[in-house]
Design a protein around this motif. Structure first.
Motif, PDB file in Angstrom:
ATOM      1  N   ALA A 246       0.833  -1.203   0.000  1.00  0.00           N
ATOM      2  CA  ALA A 246       0.000   0.000   0.000  1.00  0.00           C
ATOM      3  C   ALA A 246       0.864   1.248   0.000  1.00  0.00           C
ATOM      4  CB  ALA A 246      -0.930  -0.015   1.214  1.00  0.00           C
TER       5      ALA A 246
ATOM      6  N   CYS B 139       2.473   1.677  -3.485  1.00  0.00           N
ATOM      7  CA  CYS B 139       1.505   2.163  -4.482  1.00  0.00           C
ATOM      8  C   CYS B 139       1.188   3.641  -4.254  1.00  0.00           C
ATOM      9  CB  CYS B 139       0.238   1.319  -4.420  1.00  0.00           C
ATOM     10  SG  CYS B 139       0.460  -0.386  -4.991  1.00  0.00           S
TER      11      CYS B 139
ATOM     12  N   PHE C 175      -1.933  -2.677  -6.348  1.00  0.00           N
ATOM     13  CA  PHE C 175      -2.148  -3.073  -4.955  1.00  0.00           C
ATOM     14  C   PHE C 175      -3.062  -4.291  -4.860  1.00  0.00           C
ATOM     15  CE2 PHE C 175      -4.956  -2.955  -1.263  1.00  0.00           C
ATOM     16  CZ  PHE C 175      -4.014  -3.100  -0.241  1.00  0.00           C
TER      17      PHE C 175
ATOM     18  N   LEU D 269      -7.350   1.063   1.371  1.00  0.00           N
ATOM     19  CA  LEU D 269      -6.354   1.777   0.571  1.00  0.00           C
ATOM     20  C   LEU D 269      -6.937   3.063   0.001  1.00  0.00           C
ATOM     21  CD1 LEU D 269      -3.570   1.905  -0.899  1.00  0.00           C
ATOM     22  CD2 LEU D 269      -4.722   0.796  -2.820  1.00  0.00           C
TER      23      LEU D 269
END
Length: 422
Positions: free
Chosen positions: A259, A262, A298, A330
């Protein structure tokens, strides 16, 4: 004489009395356009936004401020500029700054990869793995102690990871902060909505904790509630009367690292495209594939983590509901990092409420005359299993946030530097 509304971003009114002589019709918003024959149409706009231009540290911050107030490339053309970027460069250059002349030619630096936040994002997964191993090797009271200690350690590690690096939220200490409301974007001075932001942040934390707790204990509790239980407290194993889903919990802690990567790729790529774009539409067109690409990356990494954890622990990875939860968390974090706190708080709250109601209805059906309350949940569980509740709740919530992120995180105002530390 009619006056422009105070929040009109294109208002050219100034204390010198330079106003458009035409009055708007009743009930219609006045649209300010540079007067014909005006030799310097940018001068009045500069006077209107002088505070923004004086405190900006870079022309890109002026771009973000103008866009947040509704100024578009078409509007910039009325001020004899090809786009908002060109207009912002002139506004920045025309404001004196103690001998500094002209805009900075070098683009703002992209966020750097730092060893501290890399280690912090790996820490929750390492502590989660140690906790799961401790639960598998202990029994009785030592297992309870290991569970409590492990949960506390993972929570502290997650808190540290969310305070440093790409997943760190806005500090609110900059001179200006920009955020989007549900009906459009507008600028706000740091501290002017402090109470609202504080409530939204606390609500987001509370709903996130509920969703994470449900991922570990929720499916077992719902199954037990539908069948007349639970008869005992959870034992920390997947085979008890109240099963505990340790594989999804471990995958969620390990997912902190992908996470963060990304989020870093999104921030760095958006910053580079912002510096190289020559229009707001140009930047949006380049930012959309970047956002959806980071999100897809992700999801792919998280799916691999779920499969590995399920295989190693010999448990069901609970892929649909856990994937939906990971995607939801996320997107909520990305929006919060880029100063959009309200939507994540509302959507996370709706997903948590869905799960809470699904558990509460079978329990409430045990009251005299309330058997009918359990019918919707029992029908859903019998048809699709207990996993259908979090899969639907978190999946729909993630889809809503993805659409919202596609509108807000592809705007220049979401990525321009505002003085907050990286």
């Amino acid at each position: 004489m009619a006056r422009a509304e105070p929040d009109d971003p294109l208002s050219l009114n100034s204390p010198s009395g330079d106003r458009d002589s035409s009055s708007p019709e009743p009930g219609k918003r006045r649209v300010a356009v540079p007067r014909r024959g005006t030799a310097d149409p940018v001068k009045a706009l500069l006077h209107r936004h002088r505070d923004l231009c004086e405190r900006a540290v870079d022309p890109l911050e002026i771009v973000a401020g103008l866009e947040a107030q509704g100024v578009t490339d078409r509007t910039a053309a009325r001020f004899r500029h090809r786009d908002v970027f060109s207009l912002a460069e002139e506004l920045y250059a025309r404001v004196p700054r103690g001998g500094e002349r002209g805009p900075r030619t070098a683009p703002p630096p992209a966020p750097r990869v730092r060893a501290d936040w890399i280690l912090l994002t790996l820490l929750p997964g390492a502590l989660g793995a140690a906790t799961v191993a401790g639960l598998r090797l202990t029994h009785g009271h030592p297992r309870v102690l290991v569970a409590c200690t492990g949960v506390l350690a993972v929570a502290l590690a997650l808190r540290a990871a969310l305070r440093r690096g790409p997943l760190a939220g806005p500090t609110g200490t900059g001179t200006h902060a920009w955020r989007a409301s549900s009906t459009g974007t507008h600028a706000w001075r740091a501290g002017s909505t402090g109470t609202h932001a504080w409530r939204a942040a606390n609500g987001t934390r509370a709903w996130t904790l509920w969703l994470l707790g449900y991922a570990v204990l929720g499916d077992g509790l719902l199954n037990a509630a539908v069948t007349g239980g639970p008869d005992a407290l959870p034992t920390g194993t997947p085979n008890g009367s109240w099963p505990t889903a340790t594989a999804p919990a471990l995958a969620l802690t390990l997912a902190c690292a992908p996470a963060a990567w990304c989020a870093h790729l999104l921030a760095a790529g958006a910053r580079r495209r912002l510096a190289g774009s020559r229009g707001l539409e140009d930047f949006t067109a380049a930012a959309k594939p970047l956002l959806f690409g980071a999100f897809a990356l992700f999801v792919g990494a998280f799916t691999a983590l779920l499969v590995v954890c399920g295989t190693v622990l010999r448990e069901s990875p609970a892929c649909p509901q856990t994937l939906a939860l990971g995607a939801l968390l996320l997107l909520a974090r990305l929006l919060s990092v880029h100063h959009h706190r309200h939507a994540p708080a509302v959507v996370l709250g709706a997903a948590a409420a869905t799960e809470a109601v699904a558990v509460a209805l079978p329990l409430a059906a045990r009251l005299p005359g309330c058997v009918v309350l359990a019918t919707p949940v029992r029908t859903l569980v019998n048809a699709w299993g207990a996993a259908a509740v979090p899969a639907l709740g978190c999946g729909i919530a993630a889809l809503v946030l993805l659409v919202h992120a596609g509108r807000t995180l592809t705007q220049a105002s979401a990525h321009a530097p505002t003085g907050a530390p990286e």
